[in-house]
Design a protein around this motif. Structure first.
Motif, mmCIF file in Angstrom:
data_model
loop_
_atom_site.group_PDB
_atom_site.id
_atom_site.type_symbol
_atom_site.label_atom_id
_atom_site.label_comp_id
_atom_site.label_asym_id
_atom_site.label_seq_id
_atom_site.Cartn_x
_atom_site.Cartn_y
_atom_site.Cartn_z
ATOM 1 N N MET A 64 -50.841 -9.808 36.544
ATOM 2 C CA MET A 64 -51.798 -10.778 37.091
ATOM 3 C C MET A 64 -53.082 -10.092 37.548
ATOM 4 O O MET A 64 -54.184 -10.585 37.322
ATOM 5 C CB MET A 64 -51.174 -11.545 38.259
ATOM 6 C CG MET A 64 -50.177 -12.613 37.819
ATOM 7 S SD MET A 64 -49.331 -13.373 39.249
ATOM 8 C CE MET A 64 -50.699 -14.120 40.146
ATOM 9 N N GLY A 65 -52.949 -8.930 38.180
ATOM 10 C CA GLY A 65 -54.114 -8.175 38.639
ATOM 11 C C GLY A 65 -54.990 -7.743 37.476
ATOM 12 O O GLY A 65 -56.219 -7.846 37.527
ATOM 13 N N ARG A 66 -54.339 -7.294 36.394
ATOM 14 C CA ARG A 66 -55.084 -6.853 35.207
ATOM 15 C C ARG A 66 -55.803 -8.030 34.556
ATOM 16 O O ARG A 66 -56.954 -7.943 34.159
ATOM 17 C CB ARG A 66 -54.119 -6.189 34.223
ATOM 18 C CG ARG A 66 -54.770 -5.151 33.334
ATOM 19 C CD ARG A 66 -53.799 -4.218 32.649
ATOM 20 N NE ARG A 66 -52.581 -4.856 32.213
ATOM 21 C CZ ARG A 66 -51.361 -4.454 32.567
ATOM 22 N NH1 ARG A 66 -51.208 -3.434 33.374
ATOM 23 N NH2 ARG A 66 -50.294 -5.069 32.114
ATOM 24 N N LEU A 67 -55.095 -9.157 34.462
ATOM 25 C CA LEU A 67 -55.675 -10.365 33.863
ATOM 26 C C LEU A 67 -56.869 -10.857 34.680
ATOM 27 O O LEU A 67 -57.915 -11.186 34.131
ATOM 28 C CB LEU A 67 -54.599 -11.455 33.761
ATOM 29 C CG LEU A 67 -55.037 -12.799 33.191
ATOM 30 C CD1 LEU A 67 -55.485 -12.651 31.747
ATOM 31 C CD2 LEU A 67 -53.894 -13.803 33.260
ATOM 32 N N MET A 68 -56.703 -10.876 35.999
ATOM 33 C CA MET A 68 -57.796 -11.287 36.883
ATOM 34 C C MET A 68 -59.012 -10.373 36.680
ATOM 35 O O MET A 68 -60.145 -10.840 36.568
ATOM 36 C CB MET A 68 -57.339 -11.238 38.349
ATOM 37 C CG MET A 68 -58.439 -11.557 39.350
ATOM 38 S SD MET A 68 -57.857 -11.412 41.057
ATOM 39 C CE MET A 68 -57.671 -9.633 41.217
ATOM 40 N N HIS A 69 -58.760 -9.072 36.598
ATOM 41 C CA HIS A 69 -59.843 -8.099 36.405
ATOM 42 C C HIS A 69 -60.555 -8.347 35.072
ATOM 43 O O HIS A 69 -61.778 -8.445 35.017
ATOM 44 C CB HIS A 69 -59.273 -6.681 36.451
ATOM 45 C CG HIS A 69 -60.293 -5.628 36.182
ATOM 46 N ND1 HIS A 69 -61.175 -5.188 37.141
ATOM 47 C CD2 HIS A 69 -60.589 -4.943 35.045
ATOM 48 C CE1 HIS A 69 -61.974 -4.267 36.613
ATOM 49 N NE2 HIS A 69 -61.645 -4.108 35.345
ATOM 50 N N ASP A 70 -59.774 -8.474 33.990
ATOM 51 C CA ASP A 70 -60.359 -8.671 32.658
ATOM 52 C C ASP A 70 -61.118 -9.987 32.561
ATOM 53 O O ASP A 70 -62.105 -10.092 31.837
ATOM 54 C CB ASP A 70 -59.274 -8.624 31.573
ATOM 55 C CG ASP A 70 -58.718 -7.223 31.359
ATOM 56 O OD1 ASP A 70 -59.313 -6.254 31.894
ATOM 57 O OD2 ASP A 70 -57.703 -7.086 30.653
ATOM 58 N N ALA A 71 -60.660 -11.014 33.298
ATOM 59 C CA ALA A 71 -61.305 -12.330 33.259
ATOM 60 C C ALA A 71 -62.519 -12.407 34.178
ATOM 61 O O ALA A 71 -63.175 -13.435 34.247
ATOM 62 C CB ALA A 71 -60.293 -13.416 33.643
ATOM 63 N N TYR A 72 -62.821 -11.294 34.885
ATOM 64 C CA TYR A 72 -63.921 -11.274 35.847
ATOM 65 C C TYR A 72 -63.667 -12.271 36.973
ATOM 66 O O TYR A 72 -64.575 -12.944 37.437
ATOM 67 C CB TYR A 72 -65.271 -11.573 35.163
ATOM 68 C CG TYR A 72 -65.989 -10.320 34.729
ATOM 69 C CD1 TYR A 72 -67.279 -10.054 35.163
ATOM 70 C CD2 TYR A 72 -65.369 -9.403 33.907
ATOM 71 C CE1 TYR A 72 -67.933 -8.888 34.777
ATOM 72 C CE2 TYR A 72 -66.005 -8.247 33.512
ATOM 73 C CZ TYR A 72 -67.287 -7.990 33.951
ATOM 74 O OH TYR A 72 -67.917 -6.833 33.584
ATOM 75 N N GLY A 73 -62.422 -12.358 37.406
ATOM 76 C CA GLY A 73 -62.081 -13.243 38.509
ATOM 77 C C GLY A 73 -61.909 -12.467 39.793
ATOM 78 O O GLY A 73 -61.859 -11.235 39.791
ATOM 79 N N ILE A 74 -61.833 -13.206 40.914
ATOM 80 C CA ILE A 74 -61.537 -12.532 42.187
ATOM 81 C C ILE A 74 -60.290 -13.119 42.838
ATOM 82 O O ILE A 74 -59.949 -12.766 43.951
ATOM 83 C CB ILE A 74 -62.728 -12.556 43.173
ATOM 84 C CG1 ILE A 74 -63.130 -13.972 43.508
ATOM 85 C CG2 ILE A 74 -63.893 -11.755 42.638
ATOM 86 C CD1 ILE A 74 -64.059 -14.041 44.708
ATOM 87 N N GLY A 75 -59.618 -14.007 42.112
ATOM 88 C CA GLY A 75 -58.364 -14.552 42.616
ATOM 89 C C GLY A 75 -57.602 -15.187 41.465
ATOM 90 O O GLY A 75 -58.209 -15.688 40.518
ATOM 91 N N LEU A 76 -56.276 -15.128 41.527
ATOM 92 C CA LEU A 76 -55.447 -15.736 40.484
ATOM 93 C C LEU A 76 -54.091 -16.068 41.090
ATOM 94 O O LEU A 76 -53.479 -15.227 41.750
ATOM 95 C CB LEU A 76 -55.283 -14.766 39.314
ATOM 96 C CG LEU A 76 -54.614 -15.321 38.058
ATOM 97 C CD1 LEU A 76 -55.508 -16.344 37.348
ATOM 98 C CD2 LEU A 76 -54.265 -14.187 37.093
#
Length: 199
Positions: A64-76
């Motif tokens: 989830m952390g990797r996906l959030m990072h790749d998606a340019y998100g700050i929460g997931l």
């Protein structure tokens, strides 16, 4: 704030996508395809408490952390990737470290509230004003089952509240004015409409 990053209006991407390096843009697009979008029933479902703290959960949080990072998100939230677990990950800066909260419980929120724009990886093209308490205290566990107490203010408090809402099937559309909701639904329809195939 929201799932997505911005410098001023919470919820937007930190920089225009055209400026992203092609490899980074490709990674972002691939990550966004894994995020459930508005209309998926999982986004309206209440996630289940975690009672097993094992390597599978540690891997889930890492993914989830990797996906959030790749998606340019700050929460997931886990529900956004179709997993019915009360798990969320967040960070308050684009390159900041990722924090995970498992089975988070809001213990206290301040009476003083603040309105700010929020966006959401599950609601592409949408940005709405949401009023939230400025300060919160949240009790949770980390991915190894160790207790955590988070006292958060400002952006961090907003991000945590946004992601905790996801775990209860609540979206930012539910927390904004009727007018903004109508505009958001128009933007969503445009963003989620299938593009005609190029000839």
């Amino acid at each position: 704030m929201s799932d997505e990053v911005h410098t001023e209006a919470h919820g937007q991407v930190a920089e225009p996508q055209e400026k992203l390096d092609p490899e980074v843009r490709a990674r972002r697009e691939a990550a966004l395809k894994l995020v459930r979008k508005y209309g998926d029933p999982v986004l309206r479902s209440r996630a289940l408490e975690i009672d097993r703290f094992d390597d599978a959960l540690v891997d889930e949080v890492r993914r989830m952390g990797r996906l959030m990072h790749d998606a340019y998100g700050i929460g997931l939230a886990a529900t956004q990737v179709g997993v019915m677990h009360r798990v969320l990950v967040y960070r308050t800066e684009l390159e900041g470290s990722v924090a995970a909260l498992v089975n988070p419980v809001l213990e206290w929120s301040s009476k003083d509230k603040e309105s700010s724009e929020e966006g959401c990886l599950s609601l592409p093209g949408v940005s709405v004003e949401v009023e939230r308490p400025v300060h919160v205290r949240v009790r949770a566990l980390d991915e190894r089952g160790q207790p955590i107490l988070v006292e958060a203010s400002g952006l961090e408090a907003r991000v945590i509240q946004h992601e905790m809402d996801h775990l209860d099937g609540v979206l930012i559309l539910d927390k904004t004015s009727r007018d903004q909701r109508k505009q958001a639904m128009r933007a969503l329809r445009e963003a989620l409409e299938p593009r005609p195939a190029a000839a």
